[in-house]
Design an enzyme around this catalytic site. Structure first.
Site, PDB file in Angstrom:
ATOM      1  N   GLU A 181      -2.580   0.668  13.276  1.00 52.64           N
ATOM      2  CA  GLU A 181      -3.794   0.953  12.493  1.00 52.64           C
ATOM      3  C   GLU A 181      -5.045   0.695  13.336  1.00 52.64           C
ATOM      4  O   GLU A 181      -6.045   1.394  13.209  1.00 52.64           O
ATOM      5  CB  GLU A 181      -3.796   0.055  11.256  1.00 52.64           C
ATOM      6  CG  GLU A 181      -4.947   0.303  10.307  1.00 52.64           C
ATOM      7  CD  GLU A 181      -4.795  -0.499   9.026  1.00 52.64           C
ATOM      8  OE1 GLU A 181      -4.108  -1.538   9.051  1.00 52.64           O
ATOM      9  OE2 GLU A 181      -5.363  -0.075   7.995  1.00 52.64           O
ATOM     10  N   GLU A 225       0.857  -1.169   0.000  1.00 53.51           N
ATOM     11  CA  GLU A 225       0.000   0.000   0.000  1.00 53.51           C
ATOM     12  C   GLU A 225       0.909   1.239   0.000  1.00 53.51           C
ATOM     13  O   GLU A 225       1.305   1.706  -1.040  1.00 53.51           O
ATOM     14  CB  GLU A 225      -0.938  -0.048   1.204  1.00 53.51           C
ATOM     15  CG  GLU A 225      -2.162   0.798   0.985  1.00 53.51           C
ATOM     16  CD  GLU A 225      -3.435   0.226   1.605  1.00 53.51           C
ATOM     17  OE1 GLU A 225      -4.445   0.865   1.442  1.00 53.51           O
ATOM     18  OE2 GLU A 225      -3.415  -0.836   2.235  1.00 53.51           O
TER      19      GLU A 225
HETATM   20  C1  BGC Z   1      -5.490   2.366   4.378  1.00 54.92           C
HETATM   21  C2  BGC Z   1      -6.114   3.403   5.253  1.00 54.92           C
HETATM   22  C3  BGC Z   1      -7.006   4.178   4.306  1.00 54.92           C
HETATM   23  C4  BGC Z   1      -8.109   3.229   3.972  1.00 54.92           C
HETATM   24  C5  BGC Z   1      -9.257   3.788   3.233  1.00 54.92           C
HETATM   25  C6  BGC Z   1      -6.566   1.433   3.997  1.00 54.92           C
HETATM   26  O1  BGC Z   1      -6.154   0.338   3.287  1.00 54.92           O
HETATM   27  O2  BGC Z   1      -4.392   1.766   4.964  1.00 54.92           O
HETATM   28  O3  BGC Z   1      -5.384   4.006   6.171  1.00 54.92           O
HETATM   29  O4  BGC Z   1      -7.379   5.419   4.686  1.00 54.92           O
HETATM   30  O5  BGC Z   1      -7.587   2.090   3.342  1.00 54.92           O
HETATM   31  O6  BGC Z   1      -9.907   2.841   2.495  1.00 54.92           O
END
Ligand code: BGC
Length: 831
Positions: free
Chosen positions: A628, A356
């Protein structure tokens, strides 16, 4: 078109396949006499490492970083005067695939296709060099063109997600020095890229900022060598190894260990494996240069003599510090700083470890004010906002991630897309520079007009996709958007905030017609919010901590409603045992909303709770960054089952801004802190707090300390500023205005004030219930003196029951009982 850059790009002509070796480029040139000044302008589509006469030029890492390359590709300028020699010189560069070519994102999971996540900008790395030789009377320029030759070398694999593979036997010895035999190299090919995209680098470059030594090197139960660097970082491992030619050292990375073995589940599809194949014949030191990883642990397979972790991120200036008497709170703050560092690798990202690492708009929108306190973010976030505006202009909407690597049309969303408004506004508050607002103005208005056109007949934002209160801890593990709070309530609350910020912006910029229009819109949205989601008495639809916190923190209620809403919020927070019940949208606003409505005590209790999920739970589990999810690691040490679980996301760290604004007590009255408010709020559990902030006017320090019934407050502000000071717990509630310089106040604390003994006979029993140590002690008193009373049951049935009310209801209260309770309440708090 930038007149400054006249070179073209070149790319490798040798056949390339995805994930093939990184091209090395070189050319020689002759210089008659030494130039007065030589400047090398460098950029690439990919990651570039420039060389001149065998010397690595500059100290940038992962250059040029990631921007919206089609619109804005930063060019770095390096003074290379000392490297140019009369006679023959050699200029060279290695270009890895980086963000421009390599795998970024996870679209291929839903859109199968061989290269769905690759080639976001181009299918091969391309290089731009422009060497200006200034002789005083004339200038000569060497540019990337067909005079460059190229070949592959030792950098065999160079993926940001998957890692780097380097075979030292393949390094062309002396390739960037004059006289190297490049007869086997092929001519470079011209490569087309719009020169209008080239801009001088304005943001701080990414650099190798710090090195960490291992805190432990151990052998895992399965016999593998695991190095613990003691800190979750973004960066890479550097090692020195001795062995025979052709032997390979493999380095795997992970954020956590499970049962003593590397646990790579938080990396998802990012392999994060570096491999070094030895040249042989002596100690060899290697560190990958075309990748980075999010890790604390490295598993090393192969010989090594020395090892270190190199921290890599945008090299910003630190501007904010906070500390206090509770080390756990200090650690929460330090973890936030680390998550910020680890996620400012050119772009403000969600996380640095998994497949990501993208510029998710919502994450930085939540974290913006905290980031601006901690570091000077004008460069990195200024650049990112320019990218956001450029992509919004092209696409017609604000993408979920900037730069847009997802390529899916996006609807406007609260907290995510409205970063277009709230982030420039947050930067304006910090730096007081209206130029930030001017630059962002078309983007800000573009976003709000887009939403305005979607409002329903009642003036509500009631349709379309919303992330809502993302990652509400009560949402199912596989559906982070399924929060308790209505997603449109969240959307309308945020819209009320952004329309107000935009109206203010228009006023500041002298856009009178817009100011009227957006003020009216802000009033309309606020009124619609109140009609739809509130009762006149201050109840909110949904009854969640997020709903109350947003309505209070964004000023959406009238005074009577706000007071009652504050009481409801405090009750919800207390009933939840001071644990966190809010997601990305609500969490940063809970402590400010409690404070604003007179519930400082509940805010402190929430801060100090350690049960799961809470602010301090990760600290008790050994966290070195913000996770997270607050419970990314479960109490038994196993990882949360959700697929989306990272140990390094700054978004929820936005909560620590309350430490700056309330515990430390510093807020700007005027954007930029020309006038500021210093109003620290000591509370239960803390005996000392201090903060330091480098504002654009200079350094501000604030501290307070309680001891022996007295409190000392200190504040110092820089020249050209003024501060309104509200002295905490002062017998005459003293407020004063201070001028530049250092100030100190010492006075008696209120009778009986004892921050470390946080409970009294009038503390609601439900509050005591959330503190296991104290509650066990209280229960022992009940068992001994009042065995017939089902106290737990009574406390739950009547939430405001206190030990005092229990005692008052008893016909005869022996003194011993009352003092037994008082002693039990002094039990060391364990919550
Ligand atoms: C991210 C987040 C993001 C979110 C929104 C995730 O995979 O890591 O922090 O804001 O997706 O869909």
């Amino acid at each position: 078109m930038n007149e400054k850059y006249r070179a073209g790009f070149v790319a490798a002509s040798f056949p390339r396949r995805p994930e093939g070796p990184a091209p090395y480029f070189r050319r020689e040139f002759t210089v008659g006499r030494r130039p007065e000044r030589a400047t090398l302008h460098v950029t690439a589509l990919g990651i570039v490492e420039p060389y001149l006469n065998g010397t690595r030029v500059g100290d940038e890492a992962l250059s040029p970083g990631w921007t919206s390359y089609r619109h804005r590709l930063p060019v770095s300028a390096h003074d290379v005067t000392d490297l140019v020699e009369p006679g023959t010189n050699a200029l060279g560069a290695i270009v890895g695939e980086g963000w421009a070519v390599g795998r970024i994102g996870f679209e291929s999971l839903t859109k199968p296709g061989e290269n769905a996540d690759r080639f976001h900008y181009t299918d091969r790395p391309a290089l731009f060099l422009q060497l200006e030789l200034d002789y005083g009377d004339h200038t000569e320029t060497i540019r990337t063109d067909e005079a460059f030759t190229c070949a592959s070398g030792a950098v065999v694999g160079h993926s940001l997600y998957d890692g780097e593979t380097y075979d030292a036997r393949l390094e062309p010895e002396g390739w960037s020095t004059a006289g190297f035999d490049d007869s086997g190299w092929s001519p470079a090919e011209p490569f087309d890229w719009d020169p209008a995209a080239l801009i001088p680098r304005a943001a701080e470059p990414i650099r190798r900022v710090e090195e960490l030594s291992p805190v432990a090197v151990t052998t895992s139960p399965s016999g593998r060598t695991i190095v613990d660097f003691g800190q979750n970082i973004s960066g890479r491992v550097r090692l020195t190894t001795t062995g025979r030619a052709g032997q390979t050292v493999t380095i795997r990375h992970a954020e956590i260990l499970t049962d003593g073995e590397l646990n790579v589940r938080s990396l998802r599809r990012a392999e994060a494996v570096d491999r070094y194949t030895l040249r042989g014949g002596g100690p060899e030191t290697w560190e990958p240069r075309f990748t980075f990883h999010g890790f604390r642990y490295a598993e090393i397979d192969g010989p090594f003599d020395e090892v270190a972790a190199v921290v890599v991120h945008s090299d910003m200036r630190r501007t904010g510090w906070f500390d206090c008497s509770d080390q756990r709170v200090g650690k929460l703050h330090a973890n936030t700083v680390w998550s910020m560092r680890d996620n400012f690798v050119g772009v403000p990202t969600d996380c640095p470890q998994r497949d990501e690492r993208m510029g998710w708009t919502g994450d930085i929108n939540a974290f913006g004010p905290t980031a601006a306190f901690l570091y000077d973010v004008r460069g990195v976030l200024g650049s990112w906002l320019d990218d956001l505006a450029a992509e919004q202009r092209e696409l017609g909407y604000v993408p979920f991630v900037v730069p847009d690597a997802l390529h899916s049309p996006c609807e406007p969303t609260a907290l995510w897309a409205d970063a277009a408004v709230s982030l420039p506004w947050a930067l304006y508050q910090e730096y007081g520079d209206a130029g930030i607002l001017r630059r962002a103005y078309p983007s800000m208005t573009g976003f709000v007009r887009d939403v305005e056109a979607r409002l329903d007949a009642d003036g509500l934002w009631s349709s379309g996709f919303q992330f809502g209160d993302w990652l509400d801890p009560d949402a199912p593990a596989d559906n982070a958007a399924a929060a308790k709070t209505d997603r449109y309530l969240v959307a309308n609350a945020y819209l009320a905030r952004t329309t107000r910020e935009l109206a203010e912006t228009a006023k500041i910029l002298g856009e009178a017609a817009d100011a009227d229009h957006f003020s009216a819109l802000a009033d309309r949205v606020r009124a619609a919010f109140r009609r739809e989601y509130t009762t006149p008495g201050g109840r909110l639809a949904g009854e969640t901590a997020t709903a109350y916190s947003l309505a209070i923190a964004f000023g959406l209620l009238d005074p009577v409603q706000e007071r009652k809403a504050g009481d409801r919020l405090a009750a919800l927070v207390t009933d939840a045992g001071y644990r966190i019940s809010t997601g990305f949208a609500g969490t940063p606003h809970v402590l400010p909303a409690l404070t604003r409505t007179g519930h400082l005590e509940e805010a402190y209790r929430m801060l100090l709770q350690t049960g799961r999920p809470s602010f301090l739970y990760p600290v008790t589990m050994g966290a070195t960054t913000i996770w997270e999810r607050w419970d990314a690691l479960l109490p038994d040490g196993t990882m949360h089952p959700a697929e989306m679980t990272s140990f390094n996301h700054y978004a929820l760290g936005a909560s620590v801004h309350w430490l700056h604004t309330t515990v430390g007590g510093l807020t700007p009255i005027e954007p930029g802190y020309g006038r500021m408010r210093i109003a620290p709020r000591p509370g239960i559990g803390l005996t000392h707090a201090s903060l330091r902030h480098l504002t654009v006017h200079g350094e501000v320090t604030v501290s307070w300390k309680t001891a022996d019934g007295r409190i000392t407050v200190e504040a110092a502000i820089p020249p050209g500023t003024e501060a309104e000071v509200v002295l905490p717990l002062h017998p005459e509630a003293l407020e004063t205005v201070i001028s530049p310089g250092a100030h100190i106040w010492t006075y008696d604390l209120p009778e009986g004030y004892d921050p470390l003994h946080r409970y009294t006979l009038t503390t609601p029993i439900r509050t005591l219930l959330s503190d296991t140590g104290v509650w066990e002690a209280v229960k022992r008193v009940f068992a001994e003196h009042l065995p017939h009373l089902p106290v737990e049951h009574a406390a739950k049935a009547s939430p405001d029951t206190t030990l005092r009310t229990v005692l008052d209801r008893l016909p005869d209260v022996p003194d011993a009982l009352e003092s037994a309770f008082v002693n039990a309440l002094k039990e060391t708090p364990s919550c």
